[in-house]
Design a protein around this motif. Structure first.
Motif, mmCIF file in Angstrom:
data_model
loop_
_atom_site.group_PDB
_atom_site.id
_atom_site.type_symbol
_atom_site.label_atom_id
_atom_site.label_comp_id
_atom_site.label_asym_id
_atom_site.label_seq_id
_atom_site.Cartn_x
_atom_site.Cartn_y
_atom_site.Cartn_z
ATOM 1 N N TYR A 1 -32.348 62.291 45.647
ATOM 2 C CA TYR A 1 -31.428 63.342 46.058
ATOM 3 C C TYR A 1 -30.932 63.123 47.477
ATOM 4 N N LYS A 2 -29.749 63.671 47.745
ATOM 5 C CA LYS A 2 -29.276 63.734 49.114
ATOM 6 C C LYS A 2 -30.134 64.752 49.855
ATOM 7 N N SER B 1 -36.433 62.852 50.343
ATOM 8 C CA SER B 1 -35.084 62.474 49.913
ATOM 9 C C SER B 1 -34.854 60.968 49.946
ATOM 10 N N ALA C 1 -26.818 70.330 46.497
ATOM 11 C CA ALA C 1 -27.240 69.779 47.788
ATOM 12 C C ALA C 1 -27.156 70.829 48.884
#
Length: 305
Positions: free
Chosen positions: A63-64, A103, A269
Motif C-alpha cells: 500500500y501507499k 507500507s 489511501a
C-alpha cells in the motif's frame, strides 16, 4: 463547538516516552445498545470477509502510505484500553475492521497501539461536551442535502478538528474513545457507532498508531506515534444515516466529503473506509474496513500539519 481556536495557538506537547493507557476497571460498565448486539450477529460473516479481504497473502500488493492529518484539539492520550467504545451512546452500530502494515515491506505490524475517537450522533465529543455545539434540536424538514450551502471555513473549522492547538478536557466523559493492540496479522477490531457531523467537517473518525512501546499490566507505555489520520465515509452512507434517529434530529449544516478541508480526495489511501451494510436498512449496522500503510520508523504526531 468553540469558535476561538486559531491556527496560531501553541501546540500541545506531551511526553511520548511515558505514554500510559488507563485500563477501565471491572466496575466500569459498558452499555451496548440493542442495535449493536444485532450488528455483531447479523454482520458476523461480513466482518470475517472484510478482514480476510485485507489479510496477508502472497498476492497482496503493498500500500501507499496512508495520509497523515491533523490530530485536532480533542485528543485524549490513550485513555481507555478497550475494543467496544460505545458505552451508552445511541446510533447506528459500526464495526471497524482495521489492519496496520509497513507500507514499504507490506508486513503486518503486530502489538501496535491503535487509538480511535470520534463525536457522537449529534456531533458531541466526550471530554469536551462544553466546547461542542453538536446538532441536536428540532428535527429539520428534510435530510441534510448532499450539497451544503456556503464554503467550508478556512483553517481550523468550527469544532476544532483542523489545525488548532490541543484543548484540555473539560469533563470526565470518555465515550467513543478507545485503544487496542494489533494482533500478529496487524489487525484490530473496534465496536462503536456511526459518527454524526458538525459544522465545518464531513463525517469522520480520528486515529493514531503507536509503535515501539511496551504493553504492561497498566496498559501501553513509551514508543512513538508513527501515524495520525482520519477515517471517512462516502456520501451515500452518510445520507442514509441521516434518515435514522438520532441523526435525523440534527439541524446542523453538513459539509460533504468533496468539500471537506481535511480529506485529500485520495480514496482508501486518504482514509476512505470500505463499507458494508444493508442498503435498504442501514440502521441494522455497518462494517467499515481499511488497511493503513504506515512507516514504523517515522514520527507523525499530527500536531504540526
Amino acid at each position: 463547538m468553540t469558535g476561538n481556536q486559531q491556527n496560531n495557538e501553541p501546540k500541545h506537547k506531551r511526553d511520548l516516552t511515558r505514554r500510559k493507557v488507563v485500563v477501565a476497571g471491572a466496575g466500569a460498565a459498558v452499555a451496548v445498545g440493542a442495535g449493536a448486539t444485532l450488528a455483531s450477529g447479523a454482520f458476523a460473516d461480513e466482518t470475517t470477509s472484510s478482514v480476510s479481504a485485507s489479510g496477508t497473502s502472497s498476492a497482496e500488493v503493498c500500500y501507499k502510505l496512508t495520509s497523515e492529518t491533523t490530530e485536532g484539539p480533542y485528543y485524549i492520550d490513550a485513555d481507555k484500553l478497550r475494543r467496544d467504545i460505545t458505552e451508552d451512546k445511541e446510533g447506528i452500530p459500526l464495526v471497524l475492521d482495521l489492519k496496520v502494515i509497513d507500507s514499504e515491506s507490506c508486513k503486518p505490524i503486530r502489538n501496535a497501539a491503535v487509538d480511535i475517537w470520534h463525536c457522537d450522533a449529534l456531533g458531541i465529543y466526550s471530554g469536551y461536551e462544553s466546547l461542542s455545539t453538536g446538532g441536536g434540536g428540532t428535527a429539520p424538514t428534510g435530510a441534510p442535502s448532499g450539497t451544503p450551502t456556503g464554503e467550508p471555513p478556512s483553517g481550523a473549522p468550527s469544532g476544532g478538528t483542523g489545525g488548532g492547538g490541543h484543548e484540555e478536557p473539560t469533563d470526565d466523559e470518555r465515550y467513543l474513545r478507545g485503544t487496542w493492540r494489533t494482533d500478529k496479522n496487524g489487525k484490530v477490531t473496534f465496536k462503536t457507532i456511526f459518527p454524526g457531523w458538525y459544522r465545518g467537517r464531513t463525517v469522520h473518525i480520528h486515529t493514531k498508531v503507536h509503535v515501539g512501546g511496551e504493553w504492561t499490566d497498566a496498559g501501553y507505555e513509551g514508543g512513538t506515534t508513527c501515524h495520525t489520520g482520519q477515517f471517512f465515509f462516502d456520501e451515500t452512507s452518510v445520507l442514509a444515516s441521516a434518515e435514522v434517529e438520532p441523526y435525523s434530529t440534527s439541524t446542523t449544516e453538513r459539509t460533504t466529503l468533496d468539500e471537506d478541508t481535511i480529506y485529500d480526495q485520495s480514496g482508501t489511501a486518504g482514509g476512505l473506509l470500505k463499507l458494508k451494510y444493508n442498503k435498504k436498512n442501514i440502521a441494522k449496522g455497518v462494517v467499515g474496513s481499511l488497511t493503513m500503510g504506515v512507516d514504523p520508523d517515522a514520527t507523525n504526531e499530527g500536531t504540526s500539519l
